[in-house]
Design a protein around this motif. Structure first.
Motif, PDB file in Angstrom:
ATOM      1  N   TRP A  36      -8.857   5.436 -28.873  1.00 28.04           N
ATOM      2  CA  TRP A  36      -9.659   6.669 -28.776  1.00 28.04           C
ATOM      3  C   TRP A  36     -10.089   7.102 -30.172  1.00 28.04           C
ATOM      4  O   TRP A  36     -11.265   7.382 -30.411  1.00 28.04           O
ATOM      5  CB  TRP A  36      -8.825   7.759 -28.104  1.00 28.04           C
ATOM      6  CG  TRP A  36      -9.508   9.071 -27.917  1.00 28.04           C
ATOM      7  CD1 TRP A  36      -9.625  10.073 -28.838  1.00 28.04           C
ATOM      8  CD2 TRP A  36     -10.154   9.551 -26.733  1.00 28.04           C
ATOM      9  NE1 TRP A  36     -10.293  11.146 -28.305  1.00 28.04           N
ATOM     10  CE2 TRP A  36     -10.625  10.847 -27.023  1.00 28.04           C
ATOM     11  CE3 TRP A  36     -10.358   9.012 -25.470  1.00 28.04           C
ATOM     12  CZ2 TRP A  36     -11.295  11.611 -26.067  1.00 28.04           C
ATOM     13  CZ3 TRP A  36     -11.024   9.783 -24.532  1.00 28.04           C
ATOM     14  CH2 TRP A  36     -11.490  11.054 -24.827  1.00 28.04           C
ATOM     15  N   ARG A  37      -9.142   7.147 -31.078  1.00 27.45           N
ATOM     16  CA  ARG A  37      -9.440   7.588 -32.454  1.00 27.45           C
ATOM     17  C   ARG A  37     -10.352   6.589 -33.176  1.00 27.45           C
ATOM     18  O   ARG A  37     -11.102   6.972 -34.070  1.00 27.45           O
ATOM     19  CB  ARG A  37      -8.142   7.763 -33.240  1.00 27.45           C
ATOM     20  CG  ARG A  37      -7.332   8.948 -32.785  1.00 27.45           C
ATOM     21  CD  ARG A  37      -6.098   9.160 -33.661  1.00 27.45           C
ATOM     22  NE  ARG A  37      -5.213  10.108 -33.043  1.00 27.45           N
ATOM     23  CZ  ARG A  37      -4.057   9.806 -32.455  1.00 27.45           C
ATOM     24  NH1 ARG A  37      -3.627   8.554 -32.444  1.00 27.45           N
ATOM     25  NH2 ARG A  37      -3.312  10.738 -31.904  1.00 27.45           N
ATOM     26  N   ARG A  38     -10.285   5.335 -32.790  1.00 24.33           N
ATOM     27  CA  ARG A  38     -11.098   4.306 -33.435  1.00 24.33           C
ATOM     28  C   ARG A  38     -12.550   4.326 -32.960  1.00 24.33           C
ATOM     29  O   ARG A  38     -13.473   4.220 -33.767  1.00 24.33           O
ATOM     30  CB  ARG A  38     -10.491   2.922 -33.163  1.00 24.33           C
ATOM     31  CG  ARG A  38     -11.144   1.792 -33.923  1.00 24.33           C
ATOM     32  CD  ARG A  38     -10.480   0.461 -33.599  1.00 24.33           C
ATOM     33  NE  ARG A  38     -10.861  -0.025 -32.287  1.00 24.33           N
ATOM     34  CZ  ARG A  38     -12.013  -0.649 -32.020  1.00 24.33           C
ATOM     35  NH1 ARG A  38     -12.892  -0.865 -32.970  1.00 24.33           N
ATOM     36  NH2 ARG A  38     -12.283  -1.072 -30.801  1.00 24.33           N
ATOM     37  N   ILE A  39     -12.772   4.485 -31.662  1.00 28.81           N
ATOM     38  CA  ILE A  39     -14.136   4.326 -31.140  1.00 28.81           C
ATOM     39  C   ILE A  39     -14.925   5.625 -31.002  1.00 28.81           C
ATOM     40  O   ILE A  39     -16.151   5.606 -31.090  1.00 28.81           O
ATOM     41  CB  ILE A  39     -14.148   3.582 -29.786  1.00 28.81           C
ATOM     42  CG1 ILE A  39     -13.460   4.390 -28.698  1.00 28.81           C
ATOM     43  CG2 ILE A  39     -13.569   2.198 -29.929  1.00 28.81           C
ATOM     44  CD1 ILE A  39     -13.625   3.812 -27.310  1.00 28.81           C
ATOM     45  N   LEU A  40     -14.254   6.748 -30.765  1.00 31.35           N
ATOM     46  CA  LEU A  40     -14.999   7.985 -30.514  1.00 31.35           C
ATOM     47  C   LEU A  40     -15.884   8.416 -31.675  1.00 31.35           C
ATOM     48  O   LEU A  40     -17.021   8.835 -31.428  1.00 31.35           O
ATOM     49  CB  LEU A  40     -14.050   9.116 -30.098  1.00 31.35           C
ATOM     50  CG  LEU A  40     -14.064   9.465 -28.615  1.00 31.35           C
ATOM     51  CD1 LEU A  40     -15.355  10.048 -28.148  1.00 31.35           C
ATOM     52  CD2 LEU A  40     -13.601   8.366 -27.748  1.00 31.35           C
ATOM     53  N   ILE A  48     -24.357   8.944 -28.063  1.00 27.37           N
ATOM     54  CA  ILE A  48     -24.407   8.279 -26.762  1.00 27.37           C
ATOM     55  C   ILE A  48     -23.515   8.974 -25.739  1.00 27.37           C
ATOM     56  O   ILE A  48     -23.767   8.889 -24.553  1.00 27.37           O
ATOM     57  CB  ILE A  48     -23.968   6.809 -26.940  1.00 27.37           C
ATOM     58  CG1 ILE A  48     -24.938   6.157 -27.865  1.00 27.37           C
ATOM     59  CG2 ILE A  48     -23.767   6.121 -25.622  1.00 27.37           C
ATOM     60  CD1 ILE A  48     -25.363   4.802 -27.584  1.00 27.37           C
ATOM     61  N   ILE A  49     -22.477   9.653 -26.184  1.00 21.35           N
ATOM     62  CA  ILE A  49     -21.450  10.176 -25.294  1.00 21.35           C
ATOM     63  C   ILE A  49     -21.668  11.645 -24.953  1.00 21.35           C
ATOM     64  O   ILE A  49     -21.929  12.463 -25.829  1.00 21.35           O
ATOM     65  CB  ILE A  49     -20.061  10.012 -25.958  1.00 21.35           C
ATOM     66  CG1 ILE A  49     -19.761   8.545 -26.122  1.00 21.35           C
ATOM     67  CG2 ILE A  49     -18.963  10.691 -25.181  1.00 21.35           C
ATOM     68  CD1 ILE A  49     -19.690   7.782 -24.845  1.00 21.35           C
ATOM     69  N   GLY A  56     -14.844   7.515 -18.460  1.00 22.45           N
ATOM     70  CA  GLY A  56     -15.073   6.095 -18.715  1.00 22.45           C
ATOM     71  C   GLY A  56     -14.503   5.665 -20.058  1.00 22.45           C
ATOM     72  O   GLY A  56     -13.966   4.561 -20.193  1.00 22.45           O
ATOM     73  N   ILE A  57     -14.593   6.544 -21.048  1.00 22.78           N
ATOM     74  CA  ILE A  57     -14.023   6.244 -22.359  1.00 22.78           C
ATOM     75  C   ILE A  57     -12.504   6.181 -22.257  1.00 22.78           C
ATOM     76  O   ILE A  57     -11.865   5.307 -22.857  1.00 22.78           O
ATOM     77  CB  ILE A  57     -14.467   7.287 -23.404  1.00 22.78           C
ATOM     78  CG1 ILE A  57     -15.977   7.233 -23.594  1.00 22.78           C
ATOM     79  CG2 ILE A  57     -13.741   7.084 -24.726  1.00 22.78           C
ATOM     80  CD1 ILE A  57     -16.510   5.902 -24.057  1.00 22.78           C
ATOM     81  N   GLU A  58     -11.908   7.082 -21.480  1.00 26.66           N
ATOM     82  CA  GLU A  58     -10.458   7.016 -21.249  1.00 26.66           C
ATOM     83  C   GLU A  58     -10.083   5.679 -20.618  1.00 26.66           C
ATOM     84  O   GLU A  58      -9.098   5.047 -21.028  1.00 26.66           O
ATOM     85  CB  GLU A  58     -10.003   8.147 -20.332  1.00 26.66           C
ATOM     86  CG  GLU A  58      -9.903   9.483 -21.001  1.00 26.66           C
ATOM     87  CD  GLU A  58      -9.386  10.556 -20.057  1.00 26.66           C
ATOM     88  OE1 GLU A  58      -8.487  10.266 -19.238  1.00 26.66           O
ATOM     89  OE2 GLU A  58      -9.884  11.684 -20.144  1.00 26.66           O
TER      90      GLU A  58
END
Length: 129
Positions: A36-40, A48-49, A56-58
C-alpha cells in the motif's frame, strides 16, 4: 461504435482523483501494508485513483502480501517445492499481476496511461466535422 473486443481502453486521469494517500487499512497484513505504502503515492501522482477504487487497491495489496507470505513459507520449508504452496503462490502472483494492470502498474498498462490523450480524427475519412 468502435469494436473493442480484446482491446483495453486507454487509462486516463480521473475527474475526481484522490490528492493524498489515504491511511493504510488496519486489517492488512504487514506485507500488504508495505505494498500500500509503495504503490499509492504513484497512483495518486498519476491521478488515476478515486475513493471508489480503494477496494481494488486493497485487493491488489492483499494479493501481493500473499505472494510474499507464501514465498517465505516455501523458503522456510526447504527441500523441493511443495505443489500446494506452488499452486497458491502461482495464483496469488497471477491475481496481483492482473490487478496491477488494472491500475497502470505494469509496463504495458503504463503505456496505456501515457497514451491516454484523445485521438486525432484528422486522418479519418469518416470523421464528422
Amino acid at each position: 461504435m468502435t469494436h473493442l473486443r480484446g482491446i483495453k481502453p486507454a487509462l486516463a486521469p480521473d475527474r475526481e482523483p484522490l490528492t493524498k494517500v489515504p491511511p493504510v487499512p488496519k486489517h492488512l497484513s504487514t506485507h500488504a501494508r508495505e505494498e500500500w505504502r509503495r504503490i499509492l503515492p504513484r497512483l495518486i501522482e498519476d491521478r488515476i485513483i478515486t475513493r471508489a477504487d480503494l477496494g481494488g487497491i486493497e485487493d491488489l495489496c492483499i494479493a501481493r502480501g500473499y505472494v510474499r507470505e507464501i514465498e517465505a513459507m516455501r523458503r522456510q520449508a526447504g527441500g523441493p517445492p511443495d505443489k500446494v504452496l506452488f499452486g497458491m503462490l502461482n495464483r496469488a502472483m497471477q491475481t496481483a499481476r492482473q490487478l496491477a494492470a488494472e491500475y497502470g502498474l505494469s509496463p504495458t498498462s503504463r503505456a496505456r496511461v501515457a497514451s491516454g490523450a484523445a485521438d486525432d480524427d484528422d486522418d479519418n475519412p469518416l470523421a464528422v466535422t
